[in-house]
Design a protein around this motif. Structure first.
Motif, PDB file in Angstrom:
ATOM      1  N   VAL A  10      -2.280  -7.589  -6.954  1.00 16.54           N
ATOM      2  CA  VAL A  10      -3.018  -6.965  -8.053  1.00 16.54           C
ATOM      3  C   VAL A  10      -2.140  -5.852  -8.600  1.00 16.54           C
ATOM      4  N   LYS A  11      -1.689  -5.985  -9.821  1.00 11.93           N
ATOM      5  CA  LYS A  11      -0.776  -5.012 -10.412  1.00 11.93           C
ATOM      6  C   LYS A  11      -1.404  -3.619 -10.362  1.00 11.93           C
ATOM      7  N   SER A  12      -0.621  -2.653  -9.878  1.00 12.01           N
ATOM      8  CA  SER A  12      -1.135  -1.301  -9.713  1.00 12.01           C
ATOM      9  C   SER A  12      -0.164  -0.297 -10.311  1.00 12.01           C
ATOM     10  N   PRO A  13      -0.608   0.495 -11.286  1.00 14.82           N
ATOM     11  CA  PRO A  13       0.278   1.534 -11.823  1.00 14.82           C
ATOM     12  C   PRO A  13       0.643   2.568 -10.764  1.00 14.82           C
TER      13      PRO A  13
ATOM     14  N   SER B 124       8.876   4.600  -8.419  1.00 17.94           N
ATOM     15  CA  SER B 124       9.750   5.318  -9.349  1.00 17.94           C
ATOM     16  C   SER B 124      10.028   6.727  -8.854  1.00 17.94           C
ATOM     17  N   ARG B 125       8.975   7.394  -8.384  1.00 13.37           N
ATOM     18  CA  ARG B 125       9.136   8.764  -7.887  1.00 13.37           C
ATOM     19  C   ARG B 125      10.001   8.779  -6.627  1.00 13.37           C
ATOM     20  N   ALA B 126       9.783   7.805  -5.732  1.00 17.78           N
ATOM     21  CA  ALA B 126      10.562   7.757  -4.493  1.00 17.78           C
ATOM     22  C   ALA B 126      12.034   7.495  -4.789  1.00 17.78           C
ATOM     23  N   ALA B 127      12.317   6.583  -5.723  1.00 17.05           N
ATOM     24  CA  ALA B 127      13.703   6.268  -6.062  1.00 17.05           C
ATOM     25  C   ALA B 127      14.398   7.460  -6.716  1.00 17.05           C
ATOM     26  N   ALA B 128      13.673   8.162  -7.601  1.00 15.21           N
ATOM     27  CA  ALA B 128      14.267   9.322  -8.267  1.00 15.21           C
ATOM     28  C   ALA B 128      14.547  10.448  -7.287  1.00 15.21           C
ATOM     29  N   SER B 129      13.680  10.590  -6.280  1.00 13.66           N
ATOM     30  CA  SER B 129      13.826  11.680  -5.310  1.00 13.66           C
ATOM     31  C   SER B 129      14.807  11.347  -4.198  1.00 13.66           C
TER      32      SER B 129
ATOM     33  N   LYS C 215       4.417   3.956 -10.003  1.00 12.13           N
ATOM     34  CA  LYS C 215       4.688   5.402 -10.054  1.00 12.13           C
ATOM     35  C   LYS C 215       5.305   5.886  -8.747  1.00 12.13           C
ATOM     36  N   VAL C 216       4.738   5.441  -7.624  1.00 14.18           N
ATOM     37  CA  VAL C 216       5.239   5.883  -6.323  1.00 14.18           C
ATOM     38  C   VAL C 216       6.667   5.411  -6.103  1.00 14.18           C
TER      39      VAL C 216
ATOM     40  N   GLY D  14       0.797  -1.212   0.000  1.00 14.86           N
ATOM     41  CA  GLY D  14       0.000   0.000   0.000  1.00 14.86           C
ATOM     42  C   GLY D  14       0.830   1.262   0.000  1.00 14.86           C
ATOM     43  N   VAL D  15       0.403   2.210  -0.847  1.00 12.69           N
ATOM     44  CA  VAL D  15       1.080   3.492  -0.951  1.00 12.69           C
ATOM     45  C   VAL D  15       1.057   4.225   0.381  1.00 12.69           C
TER      46      VAL D  15
END
Length: 465
Positions: free
Chosen positions: A42-45, A52-57, A49-50, A12-13
């Motif tokens: 259950v695959k969740s975009p 990817s965004r967390a890793a980039a930041s 996204k979260v 969970g996000v």
């Protein structure tokens, strides 16, 4: 040699986000951090996204997605009906113990494992590997003080929760509350309820509990926990209040809603947002719209599509059709003083904008802390999980908000929305709430400074690792 920790946020996000904020605190104290991620069954975009965004930041944090379990637990009951989402989640996380164990064994050095509350089965992995293990409780000390006591309360009960109804419980660390204020999953005689109480039975097995709060926000609950009043007949592990851990925001400066807020007067806008899972049926959306229009106040409102009968938990919802969901002509009539957004807003940036004056919230703890650290009074509309309990602490203990009556009935009427929005934005009571909210914001800032209560607690925790 630098210390190294692995954080395990589960599913969970809403659980990943505060764990990433915790990871940032470890980095500030020169500790190497790896976040072991569980991809939802259950695959969740949204998850991708979260992450990817967390890793980039956060390039200094290592993010590792664990492989799926060798066998996926059956999501159905013997009669073919699907198990509750909470039950499916517990069983799936239990099956993730093997991939987690393999990953931890592959690392050269790990000084501690920090787990989300729903990952309590990982206690067995830590015990097998001889690793110190700590819980990160991403909600408040008030909830924790109550929930740690509930397994023993539950064991002594001679009747069902449904029979208790609105009976009042008085427990150390909390004001009196109704049984019906407890999370719905735990007041049913069900597998889900038993699994949740099992979490709090097992928490004292850990080396300690990190809580996303600060002492002066929840003084009574923190004292009850520290005094060992919340774990009957057992030793309470050390409890470290290390918050508030909230997102810094600042990444969406060009968003249309922030440009719109730039044109509004200071402290004039009511912001309505109900979290990543907060949705309402069309009938309720219409009542909110009517109430906002009649209040005459400026507003910024995030509207999400109501889920259909065939919607599966975790799947993204389609973009809302505002012309269908809201009353005829509402958007046109209110366009000079209101803005409705579809599905999402940069919440932290909105809350900290000079034009925002109040926050209508579902009382999720992440949102609650974001409102507190922005210095905003809270209009409370709890919806699920522990949010009713959060509402009690916000209104009765912290005295930073008021409730919207009817949230626990079929509907919150337009008149209630109108009345409470006006109260918050244009009354002596609302101004008093705003002053207390500003004081809480200042105390939150002090807690995180070097020498502040949360900073001291985190250093104490690190010295024990």
């Amino acid at each position: 040699m630098k210390k190294s920790v692995v954080l395990y946020p589960g599913l969970g996000v809403g659980h990943l986000t505060p764990m990433v904020q915790l990871a940032q605190v470890f980095l500030q104290h020169d500790v190497d951090v790896t976040v072991a991620l569980v991809e939802p069954p259950v695959k969740s975009p949204d998850f991708a996204k979260v992450v990817s965004r967390a890793a980039a930041s956060n390039p200094s944090i290592t993010f590792h997605v664990l492989p799926p379990p060798s066998s996926t637990p059956d999501g159905s009951n013997p009669d073919g009906t699907p198990k509750q989402h909470v039950v499916q989640m517990f069983h799936f996380l239990g099956a993730m113990n093997a991939p987690l164990r393999d990953f931890l064994r592959s690392l050269l050095s790990v000084d501690a494992l920090v787990i989300d509350m729903f990952c309590c089965n990982a206690l067995d992995v830590a015990a097998e590997l001889g690793l110190p293990v700590y819980f990160f409780y991403a909600s408040g000390a008030g909830d924790l003080s109550v929930f740690l006591q509930m397994p023993s309360v539950h064991a002594r009960m001679t009747t069902s929760y449904s029979e208790l109804g609105d009976s009042v419980l008085s427990l150390p660390g909390a004001p009196p509350f109704k049984v019906s204020d407890l999370p719905a999953d735990v007041t049913k005689d069900s597998e889900a309820g038993n699994l949740i109480w099992r979490i709090f039975e097992r928490m004292p097995e850990s080396n300690g509990i990190l809580v996303n709060t600060f002492e002066s926000l929840e003084t009574r609950a923190v004292r009850a926990l520290s005094d060992g009043l919340c774990v009957p007949d057992r030793v309470t592990p050390p409890v470290y209040c290390i918050g508030p851990l909230v997102s810094a925001g600042g990444g969406e400066k060009e968003h249309e809603c922030l440009q719109w807020l730039d044109t509004q007067p200071d402290n004039s806008v009511v912001f309505l947002s109900f979290g990543s899972m907060g949705t309402f049926p069309k009938k309720q959306l219409e009542q909110i719209a009517i109430g906002l229009e009649k209040s005459g106040q400026r507003f910024l409102w995030v509207v999400r599509t109501p889920p259909g009968d065939d919607h599966k938990h975790g799947e993204p919802l389609p973009e809302p059709d505002l012309d269908v969901l809201l009353p005829d002509g509402f958007l046109e009539r209110t366009k000079e003083r209101g803005l409705v957004l579809k599905s999402w807003a940069p919440q932290v940036d909105v809350l900290n904008h000079r034009a925002t004056g109040a926050f209508v919230t579902h009382c999720g703890w992440n949102s609650t802390l974001e409102g507190v650290t922005a210095g905003l009074p809270l209009l409370c509309w709890p919806m699920y999980a522990e949010q009713k309990m959060n509402k009690i602490f916000i209104v009765e203990e912290m005295k930073l908000g008021v409730e919207l009556k009817g949230y626990d009935k079929e509907i919150v009427e337009a008149e209630e929305v109108e009345t409470k929005v006006r109260y918050m934005m244009d009354s002596e009571g609302g101004r008093a709430l705003r002053e207390r909210a500003e004081s809480a914001k200042n105390r939150a800032t002090e807690a995180l400074k070097k020498g502040g209560s949360s900073h001291v607690a985190f250093v104490e925790f690190l010295n024990k690792v």
